[in-house]
Design an enzyme around this catalytic site. Structure first.
Site, mmCIF file in Angstrom:
data_model
loop_
_atom_site.group_PDB
_atom_site.id
_atom_site.type_symbol
_atom_site.label_atom_id
_atom_site.label_comp_id
_atom_site.label_asym_id
_atom_site.label_seq_id
_atom_site.Cartn_x
_atom_site.Cartn_y
_atom_site.Cartn_z
ATOM 1 N N SER A 51 -9.908 1.088 2.740
ATOM 2 C CA SER A 51 -8.753 2.283 2.158
ATOM 3 C C SER A 51 -7.634 1.400 1.423
ATOM 4 O O SER A 51 -7.217 1.887 0.311
ATOM 5 C CB SER A 51 -8.309 3.060 3.160
ATOM 6 O OG SER A 51 -7.466 2.634 3.995
ATOM 7 N N LYS B 164 0.787 -1.362 -0.119
ATOM 8 C CA LYS B 164 0.011 0.142 -0.011
ATOM 9 C C LYS B 164 0.982 1.081 0.091
ATOM 10 O O LYS B 164 1.917 1.339 0.665
ATOM 11 C CB LYS B 164 -0.791 0.000 1.264
ATOM 12 C CG LYS B 164 -1.904 0.877 1.319
ATOM 13 C CD LYS B 164 -2.742 0.801 2.573
ATOM 14 C CE LYS B 164 -4.115 1.758 2.634
ATOM 15 N NZ LYS B 164 -4.897 1.730 3.757
ATOM 16 N N SER C 113 -9.619 -1.325 7.185
ATOM 17 C CA SER C 113 -9.305 -0.852 5.712
ATOM 18 C C SER C 113 -8.553 -1.890 5.187
ATOM 19 O O SER C 113 -8.186 -1.751 4.018
ATOM 20 C CB SER C 113 -8.263 0.363 5.867
ATOM 21 O OG SER C 113 -9.093 1.599 6.149
#
Lengths: 481, 476
Positions: free
Chosen positions: B155, B80, B179
């Site tokens: 996310s 990420k 997330s």
């Protein structure tokens, strides 16, 4: 306006840099004076993703400061974020302590003209320093070397009433902190800084006046002057029936006045938040006791002991103990010396003036100063010669006794020789003699001086004075009409 | 598509060690798949292809000499884009950090480098990890690989999409309030949020420090265990890390039947779709058949939990994001002459609307008079929730909930901010309590979209969660 109608209430917030090798939340060096931005890393620059890691040594030193100032050291405390935007503050929050400071409820006893006073210390907490803005023409540069240097903030109770008291408190505080090795206390390098809160009210009033904060004063003298100026300013406003505005000011060294920095509408809202990146700080009882055991003898106690053990003057002892290195040196000198008072005198009046280093570092070995005090004490040399010898010792070491003998520096105590010199002097200075005879006894000083000059400073001063008085009494001056 | 990229980490290990294929071949296979699918999926923000192939060559040299570094040596993965990577752009999918190149590696990146894993690139996400559809990203669009009209979740949408699309063998995300678990559920892969403090956060760009956890996205429970083992442990750079009492997950098998708590309020909340409810009931039935004991428990009001989560995460995010002032790095409104307008303009230009919303909200919650009303009460609510969760986990081995109230929603941001918040419902209990939680794919809805259940364990019981997940893999 009568100043007697008013009283000032003063509290100090003192920031001291802790003497750690590395910063409080990272391993960057804390050394002073490096090129800008050479001692920083992702942590003290507040880069994304970086996390603080508490330097345990900073906690220990802060706890030692607390113990030295008779505080309660908390077995559990926390860190908090104090949030505000400023370019010198990389994370836009300072890691500090709000609700649970490391140390609380201490005091420091200071000597004032009115006797001993106990000044309360409400709290000591640890925090990180910010970077430094360097303003130059048309631009501002930032040096983050100082960002993350460990600090303690020592907050006094509002127990102080005059500038002099505040300066005395600050001196005493510095001496304690330096003696414990908590800080190097170098005000000129900013490792000890002082914010002052002053308010003034009419005598007899219970309610405190509106306070002014004076930021970042970096010398004892300026603390005193800034406060005295501020008290006058407040009193003048109050006497005119005006209100004192809630302000932050700074001391202008050139004019000796305080000048406005900003008006405060209300206390700033720092939106304190528990620091989620750091676990609570625990100090076990054994750790606290171990730190207490490591405390050195504190300056006041040491001064008392020096007076007791060496029969030196109390004021001298206090000056000696304001710097641990100086006191250590004195004790090394005095331990092998039958004349500690004389040694203290030579040290404080002559040697100290020549070496202004902080901490004190003597160019003359303790053994030499001890020998010199002995030569003086035993009357082998007089004080003028001793001072000259000390000056020469500062420039380079040599054997004292051999030099005194070899250069015939010994004191002249042969009565016959001295008498002859004195008589010659009386012949030489008839005006002084007649002045003396006419009741101006101070005229003897110039005669003494002349005798000293004639003997290259070697005459025994006590014997000289006695001989002068005796011979003057017998001496008949030719009358010049 | 090359079949090799569908293999598990253990199969990769055997194939690499046995000479069936090399790390370079494997890395190329993933890069080819990225090439083939990225036009639709859009999981990556930055590719690290050249460096990845170089690392793979080095891994091959080690493997051929018989000095491989362990389970992950030579295996390609992705991160990420909120993990700092030295010399490789790290953006948090924000204009604010669009050109930010960190001078250091996050601790997890160091660990994976040391283990010989091959970094393929950096993955899209909601801006500064704020969002649940990867639609607040300022730098790219990511679609759900199962159905491109659906969001991948967020996310960590890029992290879930990349693994689901076989564009990486595994990936790391960050999980603050679901997330990692929610996008994993949306994309049909496994998503693990370990115990708070089990993995170092150093170098993972903070959103809400007391909730943020490094999360893992994998295809299987064994894969997850292998990566977890590599990442867990005390890191002196993150003093909130703790030593894991059972780093090899060995001690979890029990003689007595395992007890599972079902939270009725969460199953029957109005936000939970019928299909999700039915599928969860099915999972419960399956566990009962396997000999698990099932009981029902009650949790403090979901509204209180959501409110506490909203306030705490926003307050901490506002604090953590204050450092983006344009002075030392990041977007700067350099033409401004006054300090305040330099801050205001730079931050207005650099941050997107969701980030601004949370900064404003979080700052407001911390102001002098609001703090007692909101922030302090949120902390109290959090303490009560945590206490209750721990109490339940004394009586039960695990808590079972749906991971998300619905399957992946359609692209285009049709939900209001409050609806989106409600979608975090099931995820936030574990976050507020620092407990490990695992999202396990289970079943599909009528559109063929993956559904998932969530298992929450006591602190450091990741092993038990993985062991139970394997059970679902076997019956799938």
């Amino acid at each position: 306006m009568k100043m007697n109608d008013f009283e000032a209430v003063i509290g100090l917030e003192v920031h001291a840099e802790l003497k750690t090798a590395s910063k409080i939340f990272c391993s960057c060096s804390t050394a002073f004076g490096a090129s800008p931005n050479t001692q920083c890393c992702p942590i003290c620059m507040g880069l994304p993703g970086a996390l603080p890691c508490l330097n345990r040594r900073a906690v220990e030193l802060a706890a030692m400061a607390g113990l030295a100032l008779d505080c309660t050291v908390s077995p559990l405390c926390r860190t908090d974020r104090k949030q505000y935007f400023y370019p010198d503050l990389p994370k836009a929050y300072q890691i500090s302590q709000a609700e649970l400071p490391l140390c609380r409820n201490g005091f420091l006893t200071i000597k004032t003209l009115a006797g001993e006073r106990r000044i309360g210390i409400s709290r000591i907490h640890i925090e990180e320093d910010a970077g430094k803005l360097i303003h130059s023409e048309g631009s501002t540069l930032i040096d983050y070397n100082r960002s993350g240097i460990p600090l303690i903030e020592i907050v006094s109770e509002p127990d102080l009433h005059t500038g002099r008291e505040a300066a005395d408190y600050l001196r005493a505080l510095r001496a304690v902190l330096v003696s414990c090795g908590v800080t190097d206390g170098k005000m000129q390098e900013g490792s000890l800084r002082c914010d002052v809160n002053v308010s003034v009210r009419r005598v007899g009033e219970k309610k405190l006046g509106v306070r002014t904060e004076i930021k970042n004063i970096n010398s004892f003298v300026f603390v005193e002057k800034a406060i005295e100026y501020e008290i006058q300013r407040h009193a003048a406003l109050l006497a005119d029936g005006k209100e004192v505005p809630f302000e932050t000011r700074r001391y202008d060294e050139a004019s000796g006045k305080t000048v406005l920095m900003r008006v405060k509408e209300r206390a700033e809202d720092y939106r304190f938040m528990k620091e989620p990146d750091l676990p609570p700080i625990y100090l076990r009882e054994e750790e606290i006791e171990a730190l207490r055991a490591m405390l050195p003898e504190l300056p006041d106690a040491r001064a008392e002991r020096l007076v007791r053990e060496y029969a030196i003057a109390e004021d001298d002892a206090r000056i000696l103990c304001s710097d641990r290195a100086l006191a250590d040196y004195f004790e090394a000198v005095a331990d092998n010396c039958r004349y500690p008072r004389l040694a203290a005198n030579l040290l404080l009046t002559d040697l100290l003036r020549r070496c202004q280093t902080d901490p004190f570092h003597s160019p003359v070995s303790a053994q030499r100063l001890s020998s010199l005090a002995a030569l003086l004490g035993e009357g082998t040399v007089n004080s003028t010669t001793a001072k000259k010898l000390l000056q020469r010792l500062c420039e380079g070491d040599f054997d004292l006794s051999a030099t005194v003998e070899c250069e015939s520096l010994g004191q002249i105590r042969d009565e016959a020789i001295l008498k002859k010199t004195v008589l010659e002097t009386l012949e030489e200075l008839p005006r002084a003699v007649s002045d003396y005879k006419n009741g101006k006894t101070a005229a003897i000083k110039s005669l003494q001086g002349r005798v000293m000059a004639r003997t290259q400073g070697r005459a025994d001063p006590v014997m000289t004075e006695r001989l002068l008085k005796t011979l003057l009494a017998e001496y008949e001056v030719e009358q010049h009409v | 598509m090359s079949e090799m990229i569908k293999r598990s980490l253990a199969e990769h290990r055997r194939a690499l060690d046995g000479g069936e294929y090399t790390s370079v071949e494997l890395t190329r296979a993933y890069l080819d798949e990225i090439d083939r699918r990225e036009g639709v999926v859009g999981a990556y923000l930055t590719l690290n292809a050249e460096a990845a192939l170089k690392s793979a060559t080095e891994a091959d040299a080690r493997i051929s000499k018989g000095v491989a570094r362990g389970a992950l040596d030579g295996i390609p993965y992705a991160l990420k884009d909120n993990f700092c990577t030295k010399g490789l752009r790290t953006t948090c999918a924000s204009k604010m950090l669009e050109h930010f190149i960190p001078p250091y590696d996050a601790s997890v990146v160091t660990r994976l480098n040391d283990a010989g894993a091959i970094l393929l690139g950096k993955l899209n996400m909601d801006e500064f990890a704020m969002g649940s559809a990867t639609e607040t990203s300022a730098l790219g669009v990511t679609r759900n690989p199962i159905d491109p009209d659906r969001v991948p979740g967020g996310s960590s949408g890029g992290s879930a999409a990349a693994v689901a699309a076989y564009e990486a063998a595994f990936s790391l995300g960050s999980d603050t309030g679901g997330s990692v678990r929610q996008p994993a559920a949306f994309c049909g892969v496994l998503g693990m949020k370990p115990t708070y403090g089990a993995i170092s956060r150093y170098g993972m760009i903070a959103m809400a420090s007391s909730l943020d956890c490094v999360g893992l996205v994998t295809h299987t429970a064994d894969d997850c265990g292998a990566v977890l083992s590599c990442l867990m442990g005390v890191d002196e750079r993150d003093t909130t890390t703790v030593a894991h009492p059972d780093p090899s997950f060995k001690s979890m098998k029990k003689d007595a039947p395992l007890r599972i708590a079902v939270v009725r309020e969460l199953l029957e909340d109005e936000a939970v779709s019928l299909e999700v409810r039915n599928s969860t009931e099915e999972a419960i039935g399956l566990l009962r058949e396997c000999g698990f004991e099932i009981g029902e428990v009650s949790l403090p009001s979901p509204d209180a939990a959501l409110a506490a989560y909203c306030v705490i995460s926003a307050a901490e995010a506002a604090s953590n994001l204050a450092r983006y002032d344009g002075i030392r790095f990041g977007h700067c409104a350099a033409t401004e002459k006054e300090l305040l307008s330099l801050y205001a303009k730079g931050r207005s230009e650099g941050f997107g609307s969701e980030v601004k919303r949370r900064i404003l909200f979080g700052t407001y919650m911390m102001t002098e008079d609001k703090r007692v009303l909101y922030y302090d009460r949120a902390l109290e609510a959090r303490a009560r929730i945590r206490e209750r969760m721990l109490q339940i986990l004394k009586q039960y081995d695990m808590i079972l909930t749906p991971t998300t109230p619905t399957s992946a929603f359609r692209t285009g941001g049709s939900l209001t901010p409050m609806q989106r918040r409600r979608a975090d419902l099931c995820a936030i209990y574990a976050s507020l309590s620092g407990l490990p939680a695992l999202s396990v794919p289970f079943g599909h809805d009528k559109d063929g979209l993956p559904l998932a259940i969530q298992l929450i364990g006591a602190h450091f019981c990741e092993g038990l969660l993985l062991q139970t997940a394997k059970l679902f893999e076997e019956v799938r």
